[in-house]
Design a protein around this motif. Structure first.
Motif, PDB file in Angstrom:
ATOM      1  N   GLU A   7       0.799  -1.221   0.000  1.00  0.00           N
ATOM      2  CA  GLU A   7       0.000   0.000   0.000  1.00  0.00           C
ATOM      3  C   GLU A   7       0.832   1.271   0.000  1.00  0.00           C
ATOM      4  OE1 GLU A   7      -1.727   0.946   4.245  1.00  0.00           O
ATOM      5  OE2 GLU A   7      -1.948  -1.183   3.790  1.00  0.00           O
ATOM      6  N   SER A  10       1.994   3.345  -5.183  1.00  0.00           N
ATOM      7  CA  SER A  10       0.777   3.706  -5.899  1.00  0.00           C
ATOM      8  C   SER A  10       0.215   2.514  -6.673  1.00  0.00           C
ATOM      9  CB  SER A  10       1.070   4.845  -6.881  1.00  0.00           C
ATOM     10  OG  SER A  10      -0.043   5.090  -7.703  1.00  0.00           O
ATOM     11  N   ASP A  11      -1.099   2.387  -6.651  1.00  0.00           N
ATOM     12  CA  ASP A  11      -1.740   1.323  -7.431  1.00  0.00           C
ATOM     13  C   ASP A  11      -1.649   1.601  -8.927  1.00  0.00           C
ATOM     14  OD1 ASP A  11      -3.507   3.487  -7.119  1.00  0.00           O
ATOM     15  OD2 ASP A  11      -5.264   2.205  -7.336  1.00  0.00           O
ATOM     16  N   ARG A  12      -1.325   2.820  -9.318  1.00  0.00           N
ATOM     17  CA  ARG A  12      -1.167   3.161 -10.744  1.00  0.00           C
ATOM     18  C   ARG A  12       0.074   2.524 -11.360  1.00  0.00           C
ATOM     19  NH1 ARG A  12      -1.611   9.449 -10.203  1.00  0.00           N
ATOM     20  NH2 ARG A  12      -0.476   8.857  -8.346  1.00  0.00           N
ATOM     21  N   ILE A  14       0.796  -0.524 -11.391  1.00  0.00           N
ATOM     22  CA  ILE A  14       0.405  -1.788 -12.025  1.00  0.00           C
ATOM     23  C   ILE A  14       0.261  -1.620 -13.533  1.00  0.00           C
ATOM     24  CG2 ILE A  14      -1.466  -3.502 -12.212  1.00  0.00           C
ATOM     25  CD1 ILE A  14       0.327  -3.935  -9.799  1.00  0.00           C
ATOM     26  N   GLU A  25      -0.716  -7.472  -8.968  1.00  0.00           N
ATOM     27  CA  GLU A  25      -1.822  -6.806  -8.284  1.00  0.00           C
ATOM     28  C   GLU A  25      -1.272  -5.803  -7.275  1.00  0.00           C
ATOM     29  OE1 GLU A  25      -5.007  -7.197  -8.853  1.00  0.00           O
ATOM     30  OE2 GLU A  25      -5.123  -9.117  -9.909  1.00  0.00           O
ATOM     31  N   HIS A  26      -2.135  -4.942  -6.835  1.00  0.00           N
ATOM     32  CA  HIS A  26      -1.863  -4.033  -5.728  1.00  0.00           C
ATOM     33  C   HIS A  26      -2.708  -4.526  -4.554  1.00  0.00           C
ATOM     34  CE1 HIS A  26      -1.978  -0.336  -3.310  1.00  0.00           C
ATOM     35  NE2 HIS A  26      -0.848  -0.021  -3.921  1.00  0.00           N
ATOM     36  N   LYS A  28      -4.592  -3.075  -2.768  1.00  0.00           N
ATOM     37  CA  LYS A  28      -5.905  -2.426  -2.844  1.00  0.00           C
ATOM     38  C   LYS A  28      -6.892  -3.257  -3.657  1.00  0.00           C
ATOM     39  CE  LYS A  28      -7.675   2.084  -4.357  1.00  0.00           C
ATOM     40  NZ  LYS A  28      -7.189   3.352  -4.952  1.00  0.00           N
ATOM     41  N   THR A  29      -6.433  -3.836  -4.766  1.00  0.00           N
ATOM     42  CA  THR A  29      -7.331  -4.579  -5.656  1.00  0.00           C
ATOM     43  C   THR A  29      -7.682  -5.964  -5.121  1.00  0.00           C
ATOM     44  OG1 THR A  29      -5.512  -5.398  -7.023  1.00  0.00           O
ATOM     45  CG2 THR A  29      -6.570  -3.345  -7.719  1.00  0.00           C
TER      46      THR A  29
END
Length: 78
Positions: A7, A10-12, A14, A25-26, A28-29
């Protein structure tokens, strides 16, 4: 190889690595935000992910418990 981004990243990211590391994956997902590191560790081990983090906690856990999962540390230079 599949990456599981912690976390603190950044999930961006990916979108930038999915071609090189399909299935990445992140946290978050996969509904692991604000989850204890031990849970993330076990998830990564169970689903064959490499944990990517800039937090030293996972590196320390890998020294204590070995692998799997593997851990990649991200070094941010400013």
């Amino acid at each position: 190889m599949k990456l599981l981004l912690d976390e603190n990243l950044s999930d961006r990211i990916i979108r930038s690595v999915i071609d090189l590391y399909p299935g990445s994956e992140h946290v978050k997902t996969v509904n692991l935000m604000h989850t204890d590191d031990a849970v993330i560790w076990e998830y990564a081990r169970a689903y064959d992910f490499v944990i990517v983090s800039k937090d030293s906690d996972f590196h320390q856990r890998s020294l204590l418990h070995g692998h799997p999962p593997k851990v990649w540390m991200v070094l941010i230079i400013r």
